[in-house]
Design an enzyme around this catalytic site. Structure first.
Site, short mmCIF file in Angstrom:
data_model
loop_
_atom_site.label_atom_id
_atom_site.label_comp_id
_atom_site.label_asym_id
_atom_site.label_seq_id
_atom_site.Cartn_x
_atom_site.Cartn_y
_atom_site.Cartn_z
N GLY A 14 0.81 -1.21 0.00
CA GLY A 14 0.00 0.00 0.00
C GLY A 14 0.85 1.26 0.00
N ASP A 16 0.92 3.72 2.21
CA ASP A 16 1.43 4.19 3.50
C ASP A 16 2.78 3.58 3.85
OD1 ASP A 16 -0.88 5.76 3.90
OD2 ASP A 16 -1.97 4.04 4.68
N CYS A 109 -4.07 -9.39 14.80
CA CYS A 109 -3.09 -9.61 13.74
C CYS A 109 -1.82 -8.82 14.03
CB CYS A 109 -3.67 -9.21 12.39
SG CYS A 109 -2.50 -9.38 11.02
N CYS A 207 -8.91 -8.21 5.65
CA CYS A 207 -8.18 -8.58 4.43
C CYS A 207 -8.55 -9.97 3.92
CB CYS A 207 -6.68 -8.48 4.67
SG CYS A 207 -6.03 -9.68 5.87
#
Length: 365
Positions: A14, A16, A109, A207
């Protein structure tokens, strides 16, 4: 000339995390990228067939992470942790729903997979720190006499809540370069750097469920067989108002999608596993002021102070509210909100703050 400190950054594919590499480079660190292959093969195949480029850690995302690493001039590695991810995140998610709870898989996670694996491989590779693209910061608190996670400059993107269950000992090993930046600034830097992910849409919340159909995902799992059954939607005084097609389709505080007729809006106040009932009530009865939490994860060395007014979040996107915490035995605490809140949900995470600083978290009972 002193040797540069090394940072192992989790590259998700991504904008970021990719842009965070630039900020680390600019700060003088030697940066190494690591992408975690978390999705089991069957789920990864489903993601690739649908919205693969929007799901973190899909094959497409791994490819994008590698291209960004090449563009930014850093080495890049990929490791497979899909077995652990299934055991610690996916199975936990399914089991909580089957127990009529509403879990937050992203929080666990981070604890059991992302930061654990980053720190494990950083240690193996002789690397000093780990990093991610979270919008959060780490600052020194004079009040608590130590570094703590803190809120970022971009309040709309604040992800500090997601770090509330990380162990205290992780803090000194983590660098969060996006803390001072707004999301718009991150994208602007990515465009200037020519990163292919500069305009990539943000990944979805869960996800491993690419189509967002939580109930369908849970029902397809073998652990769910025979455990999801239709039942009644009823009031607390046992007035039956309708039928439901499985408790997994509901959460505490829910108002929409109940498909029942009533003169005033009704909210889910309880998921009764024993009776297999969705219990509903009017708005006032749906609010809660006192509840319990378990599995407290506390970052400061100073213990919880009974009577002190903390700020808490009962869900990720929920506004902060004032509360007092009373420690109990067994890693539990009693929580008393100053104002009653709707949506206090078993399985969700209570994150605790003092001003800008995140102090820790716990699981709502």
């Amino acid at each position: 000339m002193s040797e540069r400190k090394k940072v192992l950054i989790g590259l998700s594919g991504g904008v970021d995390s990719a842009t965070a590499v630039h900020f680390l480079n600019a700060s003088g660190y030697e940066v190494i990228g690591l992408t975690l292959k978390m999705l089991p093969d069957a789920i990864e195949k489903a993601c690739s067939a649908g919205e693969g480029f929007r799901v973190c850690c899909s094959k497409e995302a791994v490819m994008e992470a590698r291209i960004c690493a090449m563009k930014l001039g850093i080495p890049h590695y990929v490791i497979n942790c899909s077995g652990d991810f299934k055991d610690k995140v996916i199975d936990y998610f399914i089991e909580d729903y089957l127990e009529a709870k509403t879990p937050n898989p992203c929080v666990f996670c981070n604890k059991h997979i992302k930061f654990k694996y980053l720190l494990k491989y950083a240690s193996m590779m002789g690397i000093d720190y780990v990093s991610t693209g979270h919008y959060a910061d780490i600052k020194y608190s004079g009040k608590y006499g130590m570094k703590l996670f803190s809120k970022p400059a971009d309040a709309d993107r604040d992800q500090s809540y997601m770090l509330s269950m990380l162990p205290r000992e992780y803090i000194d090993k983590i660098i969060l370069p996006l803390g001072p930046y707004a999301k718009s600034e991150t994208r602007a830097y990515a465009e200037k750097l020519g990163l292919i992910v500069a305009n990539k849409p943000d990944s979805q919340e869960i996800c491993f469920i690419p189509d967002g159909d939580y109930a369908g995902f849970i029902m397809a799992d073998e652990k769910s067989r025979g455990k999801i059954k239709p039942g009644n939607i009823a009031t607390a005084d046992n007035k039956i108002l309708g039928r439901h097609n499985g408790l997994i389709n509901y959460t505490i505080g829910q108002r929409k999608g109940l498909n029942i007729a009533h003169k005033t809006p009704l909210y889910v106040i309880k998921l009764d596993r024993e009776r297999n009932e969705v219990v509903v009530a009017e708005a006032e009865a749906a609010e809660k002021k006192e509840f319990f939490v378990k599995g407290i994860n506390w970052h400061p060395e100073a213990p919880i102070t009974p009577g002190y007014v903390y700020a808490v979040k009962i869900r990720y996107k929920h506004r902060e509210t004032e509360a007092e915490l009373t420690p109990l035995d067994g890693g539990r605490a009693a929580v008393k909100l100053h104002k009653p809140e709707r949506g206090v949900t078993p399985g969700q995470i209570l994150a605790v703050y003092d001003g800008e600083f995140l102090l820790g978290g716990a699981v709502i009972e």
